[in-house]
Enzyme design. Structure first.
Site, PDB file in Angstrom:
ATOM      1  N   LYS A  93       3.536   6.275  -2.025  1.00  0.00           N
ATOM      2  CA  LYS A  93       4.755   5.690  -1.307  1.00  0.00           C
ATOM      3  C   LYS A  93       5.312   6.814  -0.679  1.00  0.00           C
ATOM      4  CE  LYS A  93       8.785   3.323  -3.742  1.00  0.00           C
ATOM      5  NZ  LYS A  93       9.267   2.837  -4.729  1.00  0.00           N
ATOM      6  N   ASP A  96      13.803  -3.823  -7.377  1.00  0.00           N
ATOM      7  CA  ASP A  96      13.998  -4.180  -8.677  1.00  0.00           C
ATOM      8  C   ASP A  96      13.443  -5.712  -9.103  1.00  0.00           C
ATOM      9  OD1 ASP A  96      15.133  -1.618  -9.492  1.00  0.00           O
ATOM     10  OD2 ASP A  96      17.024  -2.424  -9.309  1.00  0.00           O
ATOM     11  N   SER A 126      13.505   6.842  -4.528  1.00  0.00           N
ATOM     12  CA  SER A 126      14.886   7.231  -4.926  1.00  0.00           C
ATOM     13  C   SER A 126      15.237   6.880  -6.176  1.00  0.00           C
ATOM     14  CB  SER A 126      15.893   6.330  -3.769  1.00  0.00           C
ATOM     15  OG  SER A 126      15.706   6.625  -2.485  1.00  0.00           O
ATOM     16  N   SER A 173       9.389   0.933  -0.434  1.00  0.00           N
ATOM     17  CA  SER A 173      10.682   1.074  -0.879  1.00  0.00           C
ATOM     18  C   SER A 173      11.618  -0.157  -0.626  1.00  0.00           C
ATOM     19  CB  SER A 173      11.389   2.357  -0.184  1.00  0.00           C
ATOM     20  OG  SER A 173      10.483   3.462  -0.409  1.00  0.00           O
ATOM     21  N   GLY A 174      12.054  -0.999  -1.654  1.00  0.00           N
ATOM     22  CA  GLY A 174      12.899  -1.942  -1.660  1.00  0.00           C
ATOM     23  C   GLY A 174      12.095  -2.854  -0.780  1.00  0.00           C
ATOM     24  N   THR A 190       6.584  -1.793  -8.293  1.00  0.00           N
ATOM     25  CA  THR A 190       5.975  -0.685  -9.211  1.00  0.00           C
ATOM     26  C   THR A 190       5.270  -1.217 -10.333  1.00  0.00           C
ATOM     27  OG1 THR A 190       7.661   0.967  -8.341  1.00  0.00           O
ATOM     28  CG2 THR A 190       6.273   1.492 -10.197  1.00  0.00           C
ATOM     29  N   ASP A 240       8.676   6.280 -10.062  1.00  0.00           N
ATOM     30  CA  ASP A 240       7.622   5.267  -9.725  1.00  0.00           C
ATOM     31  C   ASP A 240       6.143   5.815 -10.007  1.00  0.00           C
ATOM     32  OD1 ASP A 240       9.697   3.821  -9.351  1.00  0.00           O
ATOM     33  OD2 ASP A 240       9.644   3.456  -7.376  1.00  0.00           O
TER      34      ASP A 240
END
Length: 230
Positions: free
Chosen positions: A37, A13, A41, A118-119, A17, A55
């Site tokens: 990607k 967050d 999730s 991711s993250g 993206t 995303d």
């Protein structure tokens, strides 16, 4: 064959993206640009119950590219968990072979291929508690696909710690870093401007662009951006 680049971040967050969408949009203005990607999730379902890769949908809408959503991400999960846990709950664990084959297929279609993580860099992608499958972390995907990265960081409070830790970890793992893009930047904010200065001094990395909320264009010319891709 496409030239490629990975977009990682200091955590979840922080705007990977959004920044990825602006990057793809800039590239698509003068070349064939694609997005990929490995796993997404926290996705919603459409009226037919099918998961929508949020995303990918966002990047597609912002960038204006015509790439199909299906080709943008092989693994889509509903729960807003790390992919290793989302797949443990929902099934369909991430396979490196599937991720790689999807990536290689796109390379023949685009001039520039942007892959988003991711993250943060330490995100576990697949972790089988019983040890029947190989453990898969985000860094394994980056290494397997031979990608260099841009780190996306929040310009605000706490970014010195998270950015320097991320950069130092990646350097220790011999993962190439092209530079930093700071998101949520407010021009004239003394703390944010000092954060950027300190991050550059403590990592030796260059700031490639500053992104503010609501921006619809990346403040980087096409040639400079394209030059980051290999």
């Amino acid at each position: 064959m496409s030239k490629n680049l990975f977009i990682t971040g200091t955590g979840t967050d922080i705007g990977k993206t959004f920044v990825s969408a602006l990057i793809v949009k800039k590239l698509a203005s003068k070349a064939k640009a694609g997005y990929y990607k490995a796993a997404m999730s926290g996705n919603l379902r459409d009226k037919n119950g099918n998961l929508i890769p949020g995303d990918a949908k966002f990047v597609k809408e912002i960038s204006g590219i015509e790439q199909s959503l299906e080709s943008m991400c092989p693994y889509v999960y509903e729960n807003a968990y790390s992919p290793h846990l989302a797949s443990r709950v929902e099934g369909n664990p991430v396979s490196m072979d599937v991720v790689k084959s999807g990536f290689l297929a796109l390379q023949s279609e685009f001039d520039y291929l942007t892959m988003e993580g991711s993250g943060g860099i330490l995100c576990p992608i697949d972790y089988d508690k019983e040890g029947k499958r190989p453990v898969l972390f985000l860094e394994d995907i980056i290494r397997n696909l031979a990608l260099n990265s841009i780190i996306v960081a929040d310009a605000g409070l706490g970014t010195i710690n998270s950015l320097v830790l991320t950069a130092n970890y990646m350097a220790a793992k011999n993962l190439g870093i092209k530079g930093i893009i700071f998101n949520h930047f407010h021009k004239g904010n003394i703390m944010q401007e000092d954060n950027i200065y300190m991050c550059e001094k403590m990592t030796g990395l260059k700031t490639l662009a500053l992104v503010s909320d609501g921006d619809n264009d990346l403040a980087m010319d096409f040639e400079t951006l394209a030059g980051l891709y290999e």
